[in-house]
Scaffold this motif. Structure first.
Motif, PDB file in Angstrom:
ATOM      1  N   VAL A 297      38.089 -24.561  17.030  1.00  0.00           N
ATOM      2  CA  VAL A 297      36.992 -25.518  17.161  1.00  0.00           C
ATOM      3  C   VAL A 297      35.720 -24.904  16.578  1.00  0.00           C
ATOM      4  O   VAL A 297      35.413 -23.739  16.811  1.00  0.00           O
ATOM      5  N   ARG A 298      34.993 -25.709  15.790  1.00  0.00           N
ATOM      6  CA  ARG A 298      33.762 -25.250  15.147  1.00  0.00           C
ATOM      7  C   ARG A 298      32.725 -26.367  15.177  1.00  0.00           C
ATOM      8  O   ARG A 298      33.055 -27.552  15.038  1.00  0.00           O
ATOM      9  N   SER A 299      31.453 -25.978  15.323  1.00  0.00           N
ATOM     10  CA  SER A 299      30.363 -26.946  15.461  1.00  0.00           C
ATOM     11  C   SER A 299      29.128 -26.480  14.707  1.00  0.00           C
ATOM     12  O   SER A 299      28.975 -25.294  14.402  1.00  0.00           O
ATOM     13  N   MET A 300      28.210 -27.433  14.459  1.00  0.00           N
ATOM     14  CA  MET A 300      26.887 -27.119  13.909  1.00  0.00           C
ATOM     15  C   MET A 300      25.964 -28.288  14.211  1.00  0.00           C
ATOM     16  O   MET A 300      26.405 -29.437  14.311  1.00  0.00           O
ATOM     17  N   SER A 301      24.660 -27.978  14.357  1.00  0.00           N
ATOM     18  CA  SER A 301      23.696 -28.970  14.828  1.00  0.00           C
ATOM     19  C   SER A 301      22.479 -29.065  13.921  1.00  0.00           C
ATOM     20  O   SER A 301      22.138 -28.123  13.202  1.00  0.00           O
ATOM     21  N   VAL A 302      21.807 -30.209  14.023  1.00  0.00           N
ATOM     22  CA  VAL A 302      20.536 -30.453  13.329  1.00  0.00           C
ATOM     23  C   VAL A 302      19.577 -31.106  14.318  1.00  0.00           C
ATOM     24  O   VAL A 302      19.972 -32.005  15.074  1.00  0.00           O
ATOM     25  N   ALA A 303      18.310 -30.666  14.321  1.00  0.00           N
ATOM     26  CA  ALA A 303      17.285 -31.274  15.164  1.00  0.00           C
ATOM     27  C   ALA A 303      16.268 -32.012  14.319  1.00  0.00           C
ATOM     28  O   ALA A 303      15.827 -31.507  13.277  1.00  0.00           O
TER      29      ALA A 303
END
Length: 322
Positions: A181-187
């Motif tokens: 499982v891999r994730s990445m975010s933007v604000a």
């Protein structure tokens, strides 16, 4: 941003009391603690515990229930719970088959769980730990943070524990899930801590923060605001190289606290259109937030038959409904 609260210094206690008041038929708060547990436990089942600082609701207390977590520990906002709180959760979750603690990769959380493990072992309770580090925004795998992918790991691990699997088997599945499982975010906006009432960082109207964590910290890069489709491409370009090729996927589109469901569905459509892969499950909503931050995180999980079975297994919690 105006907030609906009474005393900001006691917002976590008020939150936990409200959660139990609204869901008392399935949840309870351990007296004298910030631990939420199931109302009823399954004898001789491996206990599943998780937790961390508050401000990420519905994580983690919203996932306490049959087929997921047995207990969740709530620290102060963006602050690790103490070892004594984790110990209380472990004690409550232990039904004779041992306990697995799923912890996000933050120094305070990991250190306090390790101390709680030692105290539990002294009482004769076998407690194991699996560290979740799905955030690809951090290059060094050892330093990667646990973000929204944590929820998928909790779901599959909790479902497997419900079948009566042993502690070693449940830990094995959790570690496999973490590896896939891999994730990445933007604000698009920063968050505002209740007791501070000012943004956690400055962000101009035309800027977005790329690679944020979930504690109001700045990201790894700052760019001009892009369209939903462009953000989808940006995140996919970072995540896909780290996902096993050829495996079917589960997709989690997660709002950070102040992103509308309409916007999340637009983003989900952009992700799906750009993914040339077999997508077996798509989840869209707020699963692990950062207070009132506007933004989105994308999680991809590479499935196999075992993980797929437990991802779609029955579950009864306040937040996750199958």
């Amino acid at each position: 941003m105006k907030k609906l609260m009474n005393d900001p210094e006691n917002i976590v206690t008020a939150f936990l009391d409200g959660l139990v008041a609204a869901n008392g038929e399935r949840l309870q708060r351990l007296e004298g603690t910030d631990v939420i547990t199931r109302r009823s436990f399954k004898p001789q089942k491996v206990g599943i515990v998780s937790g961390g600082g508050s401000g990420h609701e519905p994580a983690h207390a919203g996932y306490v229930g049959e087929g997921m977590l047995d207990a969740a520990v709530a620290g102060e906002v963006f602050t690790s719970p103490g070892a004594d709180q984790f110990l209380a959760a472990i004690q409550a979750a232990d039904q004779g088959a041992g306990v697995l603690v799923l912890v996000k990769n933050y120094n305070g959380d990991v250190m306090n769980v390790e101390m709680a493990q030692e105290m539990a072992e002294a009482e004769g309770i076998t407690a194991e730990m699996v560290i979740i580090n799905d955030d690809v925004a951090v290059d060094d795998p050892e330093q990667r943070r646990g973000i929204a992918g944590t929820v998928l790991v909790q779901k599959m691990t909790g479902a497997f524990a419900e079948t009566g699997a042993s502690l070693s088997e449940v830990k094995r599945l959790a570690e496999k899930a973490v590896s896939r499982v891999r994730s990445m975010s933007v604000a698009l906006t920063p968050c505002t801590l209740p007791a501070v009432d000012q943004p956690s960082f400055d962000l101009a109207e035309e800027e977005m923060e790329v690679g944020i964590g979930i504690h109001g910290e700045r990201g790894m890069d700052r760019r001009e605001v892009a369209s939903s489709a462009e953000i989808a491409r940006l995140l996919l370009d970072h995540i896909l190289p780290e996902i096993p090729q050829g495996a079917p996927l589960a997709v989690l589109v997660n709002g950070m606290g102040s992103t509308s469901l309409m916007e999340l569905q637009v983003f989900a459509n952009d992700v799906i259109e750009q993914l040339d892969r077999d997508i077996q499950h798509t989840f869209v909503g707020e699963y692990m937030t950062s207070l009132d931050m506007a933004g989105v995180s994308l999680t991809l999980l590479a499935l196999d038959d075992e993980l797929a079975e437990h991802l779609q297994a029955p579950v009864k919690t306040v937040q996750w409904k199958q």
